[in-house]
Design a protein around this motif. Sequence first.
Motif, PDB file in Angstrom:
ATOM      1  N   SER A 147       0.828  -1.208   0.000  1.00 29.24           N
ATOM      2  CA  SER A 147       0.000   0.000   0.000  1.00 29.24           C
ATOM      3  C   SER A 147       0.863   1.258   0.000  1.00 29.24           C
ATOM      4  CB  SER A 147      -0.921   0.017   1.224  1.00 29.24           C
ATOM      5  OG  SER A 147      -1.567   1.271   1.345  1.00 29.24           O
ATOM      6  N   LEU A 148       0.679   2.085  -1.018  1.00 28.33           N
ATOM      7  CA  LEU A 148       1.416   3.344  -1.064  1.00 28.33           C
ATOM      8  C   LEU A 148       1.018   4.253   0.095  1.00 28.33           C
ATOM      9  CD1 LEU A 148       1.287   3.993  -4.903  1.00 28.33           C
ATOM     10  CD2 LEU A 148       3.375   3.724  -3.548  1.00 28.33           C
ATOM     11  N   GLU A 149      -0.266   4.293   0.411  1.00 28.68           N
ATOM     12  CA  GLU A 149      -0.745   5.200   1.453  1.00 28.68           C
ATOM     13  C   GLU A 149      -0.366   4.704   2.845  1.00 28.68           C
ATOM     14  OE1 GLU A 149      -2.588   4.011  -1.029  1.00 28.68           O
ATOM     15  OE2 GLU A 149      -2.904   5.820  -2.239  1.00 28.68           O
ATOM     16  N   GLN A 150      -0.658   3.445   3.133  1.00 28.16           N
ATOM     17  CA  GLN A 150      -0.440   2.939   4.483  1.00 28.16           C
ATOM     18  C   GLN A 150       1.010   2.568   4.743  1.00 28.16           C
ATOM     19  OE1 GLN A 150      -3.170  -0.215   5.422  1.00 28.16           O
ATOM     20  NE2 GLN A 150      -4.958   1.101   5.300  1.00 28.16           N
ATOM     21  N   ASP A 151       1.625   1.876   3.805  1.00 24.51           N
ATOM     22  CA  ASP A 151       2.975   1.371   4.024  1.00 24.51           C
ATOM     23  C   ASP A 151       4.056   2.387   3.662  1.00 24.51           C
ATOM     24  OD1 ASP A 151       2.387  -1.385   4.899  1.00 24.51           O
ATOM     25  OD2 ASP A 151       1.544  -1.613   2.905  1.00 24.51           O
ATOM     26  N   VAL A 152       4.017   2.871   2.437  1.00 21.83           N
ATOM     27  CA  VAL A 152       5.095   3.740   1.960  1.00 21.83           C
ATOM     28  C   VAL A 152       5.021   5.128   2.589  1.00 21.83           C
ATOM     29  CG1 VAL A 152       6.133   4.823  -0.061  1.00 21.83           C
ATOM     30  CG2 VAL A 152       5.326   2.450  -0.188  1.00 21.83           C
ATOM     31  N   ALA A 153       3.876   5.788   2.467  1.00 22.80           N
ATOM     32  CA  ALA A 153       3.757   7.140   3.014  1.00 22.80           C
ATOM     33  C   ALA A 153       3.913   7.133   4.530  1.00 22.80           C
ATOM     34  CB  ALA A 153       2.417   7.753   2.618  1.00 22.80           C
ATOM     35  N   GLY A 154       3.329   6.137   5.187  1.00 23.04           N
ATOM     36  CA  GLY A 154       3.419   6.067   6.642  1.00 23.04           C
ATOM     37  C   GLY A 154       4.840   5.874   7.126  1.00 23.04           C
ATOM     38  N   ALA A 155       5.543   4.919   6.523  1.00 30.21           N
ATOM     39  CA  ALA A 155       6.920   4.642   6.932  1.00 30.21           C
ATOM     40  C   ALA A 155       7.838   5.819   6.618  1.00 30.21           C
ATOM     41  CB  ALA A 155       7.419   3.374   6.247  1.00 30.21           C
ATOM     42  N   ASP A 156       7.634   6.421   5.456  1.00 29.36           N
ATOM     43  CA  ASP A 156       8.467   7.559   5.068  1.00 29.36           C
ATOM     44  C   ASP A 156       8.285   8.728   6.031  1.00 29.36           C
ATOM     45  OD1 ASP A 156      10.180   8.970   2.998  1.00 29.36           O
ATOM     46  OD2 ASP A 156       8.404  10.254   2.975  1.00 29.36           O
ATOM     47  N   ALA A 157       7.043   9.003   6.413  1.00 25.14           N
ATOM     48  CA  ALA A 157       6.773  10.104   7.341  1.00 25.14           C
ATOM     49  C   ALA A 157       7.411   9.855   8.704  1.00 25.14           C
ATOM     50  CB  ALA A 157       5.268  10.304   7.497  1.00 25.14           C
ATOM     51  N   ALA A 158       7.547   8.577   9.055  1.00 25.12           N
ATOM     52  CA  ALA A 158       8.140   8.231  10.348  1.00 25.12           C
ATOM     53  C   ALA A 158       9.662   8.264  10.310  1.00 25.12           C
ATOM     54  CB  ALA A 158       7.669   6.850  10.782  1.00 25.12           C
ATOM     55  N   GLY A 159      10.241   8.285   9.105  1.00 23.90           N
ATOM     56  CA  GLY A 159      11.690   8.330   8.987  1.00 23.90           C
ATOM     57  C   GLY A 159      12.336   7.015   8.628  1.00 23.90           C
ATOM     58  N   ALA A 160      11.523   6.029   8.215  1.00 24.39           N
ATOM     59  CA  ALA A 160      12.058   4.730   7.808  1.00 24.39           C
ATOM     60  C   ALA A 160      12.260   4.697   6.295  1.00 24.39           C
ATOM     61  CB  ALA A 160      11.104   3.610   8.232  1.00 24.39           C
ATOM     62  N   HIS A 161      13.011   3.720   5.830  1.00 25.09           N
ATOM     63  CA  HIS A 161      13.167   3.494   4.396  1.00 25.09           C
ATOM     64  C   HIS A 161      11.994   2.649   3.902  1.00 25.09           C
ATOM     65  CE1 HIS A 161      17.223   5.180   4.379  1.00 25.09           C
ATOM     66  NE2 HIS A 161      17.432   4.510   5.507  1.00 25.09           N
ATOM     67  N   THR A 162      11.720   2.723   2.603  1.00 29.22           N
ATOM     68  CA  THR A 162      10.493   2.102   2.096  1.00 29.22           C
ATOM     69  C   THR A 162      10.714   1.316   0.815  1.00 29.22           C
ATOM     70  OG1 THR A 162       9.939   4.117   0.857  1.00 29.22           O
ATOM     71  CG2 THR A 162       9.045   3.922   3.093  1.00 29.22           C
ATOM     72  N   VAL A 163       9.952   0.223   0.708  1.00 26.50           N
ATOM     73  CA  VAL A 163       9.877  -0.560  -0.525  1.00 26.50           C
ATOM     74  C   VAL A 163       8.407  -0.772  -0.850  1.00 26.50           C
ATOM     75  CG1 VAL A 163      10.329  -2.782  -1.632  1.00 26.50           C
ATOM     76  CG2 VAL A 163      12.063  -1.763  -0.145  1.00 26.50           C
ATOM     77  N   TRP A 164       8.019  -0.376  -2.052  1.00 30.29           N
ATOM     78  CA  TRP A 164       6.657  -0.639  -2.523  1.00 30.29           C
ATOM     79  C   TRP A 164       6.655  -1.951  -3.287  1.00 30.29           C
ATOM     80  CZ3 TRP A 164       4.000   1.563  -7.433  1.00 30.29           C
ATOM     81  CH2 TRP A 164       2.658   1.162  -7.456  1.00 30.29           C
ATOM     82  N   LEU A 165       5.915  -2.925  -2.781  1.00 29.81           N
ATOM     83  CA  LEU A 165       5.758  -4.205  -3.466  1.00 29.81           C
ATOM     84  C   LEU A 165       4.567  -4.086  -4.409  1.00 29.81           C
ATOM     85  CD1 LEU A 165       6.458  -7.166  -3.920  1.00 29.81           C
ATOM     86  CD2 LEU A 165       5.051  -7.736  -1.926  1.00 29.81           C
ATOM     87  N   ASN A 166       4.852  -3.981  -5.682  1.00 28.09           N
ATOM     88  CA  ASN A 166       3.825  -3.751  -6.703  1.00 28.09           C
ATOM     89  C   ASN A 166       3.677  -5.015  -7.542  1.00 28.09           C
ATOM     90  OD1 ASN A 166       2.057  -2.696  -8.571  1.00 28.09           O
ATOM     91  ND2 ASN A 166       3.536  -1.309  -9.518  1.00 28.09           N
ATOM     92  N   ARG A 167       3.002  -6.005  -6.973  1.00 22.43           N
ATOM     93  CA  ARG A 167       2.874  -7.306  -7.637  1.00 22.43           C
ATOM     94  C   ARG A 167       2.105  -7.220  -8.956  1.00 22.43           C
ATOM     95  NH1 ARG A 167       4.420 -11.577  -4.624  1.00 22.43           N
ATOM     96  NH2 ARG A 167       4.626 -11.345  -2.349  1.00 22.43           N
ATOM     97  N   GLU A 168       1.156  -6.303  -9.039  1.00 15.54           N
ATOM     98  CA  GLU A 168       0.268  -6.245 -10.200  1.00 15.54           C
ATOM     99  C   GLU A 168       0.747  -5.266 -11.271  1.00 15.54           C
ATOM    100  OE1 GLU A 168      -2.130  -8.418 -10.319  1.00 15.54           O
ATOM    101  OE2 GLU A 168      -1.618  -9.099  -8.296  1.00 15.54           O
ATOM    102  N   GLY A 169       1.878  -4.630 -11.061  1.00 15.23           N
ATOM    103  CA  GLY A 169       2.373  -3.668 -12.039  1.00 15.23           C
ATOM    104  C   GLY A 169       1.477  -2.455 -12.181  1.00 15.23           C
ATOM    105  N   LEU A 170       0.940  -1.985 -11.063  1.00 15.04           N
ATOM    106  CA  LEU A 170       0.030  -0.842 -11.082  1.00 15.04           C
ATOM    107  C   LEU A 170       0.775   0.454 -11.388  1.00 15.04           C
ATOM    108  CD1 LEU A 170      -2.008  -1.682  -7.849  1.00 15.04           C
ATOM    109  CD2 LEU A 170      -2.612  -2.233 -10.216  1.00 15.04           C
ATOM    110  N   THR A 171       0.075   1.385 -12.003  1.00 19.58           N
ATOM    111  CA  THR A 171       0.632   2.712 -12.244  1.00 19.58           C
ATOM    112  C   THR A 171       0.500   3.546 -10.978  1.00 19.58           C
ATOM    113  OG1 THR A 171       0.037   2.629 -14.586  1.00 19.58           O
ATOM    114  CG2 THR A 171       0.439   4.809 -13.624  1.00 19.58           C
TER     115      THR A 171
END
Length: 230
Positions: free
Chosen positions: A182-206
């Motif tokens: 999830s870009l909103e829950q996982d990526v944006a949340g972790a980034d705002a907290a100061g962690a590094h992030t990986v977006w797992l995009n299994r479906e090749g979404l834009t």
Amino acid sequence: MQISAISFDGDMTLWDFYKVMRHSLMHTLGELRRHVSTQRALDLTVEDMIAIRNRLAEEVKGEVWNLEEIRRLAFEKTLEYVGYPDSDLAMHLNKIYLKHRFEDIELYKDVVPALDILASYFKIGLLSNGNSYPERCGLAGRFDFVVLAQDVRVAKPDRRIFQITAQRACCPLAQLLHVGDSLEQDVAGADAAGAHTVWLNREGLTNDTGIQADYEISSLTDLPAILGVD
């Protein structure tokens, strides 16, 4: 980038939640119809059950955190909807649902191979807004730390849950890498907290959200190479 620990989202990252959820609801719907023969029960669909549960979850948001309790309450609402209110039957349906929800869960094929490699180099953890404890989904003994929103009463993308995760991983947030779908829950949340992030995009979404992960991968087997441990 110095990484000491990796936290993984659960639903749709390590397993297909929507598949097992619908599968479990189909079994539960069959059981409901064994007990209830009203026209509404006969017409009830899995999508109806999902909608009832989601409305109930919004109503009790911030008050009821335990997802199994929310599901039980949703079955009570479902029985009211079909004209057969029965709290004991709701509890029985909840047991049927949870049995299939956890016993029939299927890990994505890339999960175990990736964890096998990464566990030799990093602390590995589960960080989830769901209720799939590792021992319930075939991952017992795989994680050094586990953080579930229903236990700490704060959920992604709130930065506090990432702070809790870093504390349990015994590392600073700047050394935590979070992986999720999830870009909103996982990526944006972790980034705002100061962690590094990986977006797992299994479906090749834009990605047209404006949210950018440090890395984007289509399979967890890509992760060791990114971290230089393949």
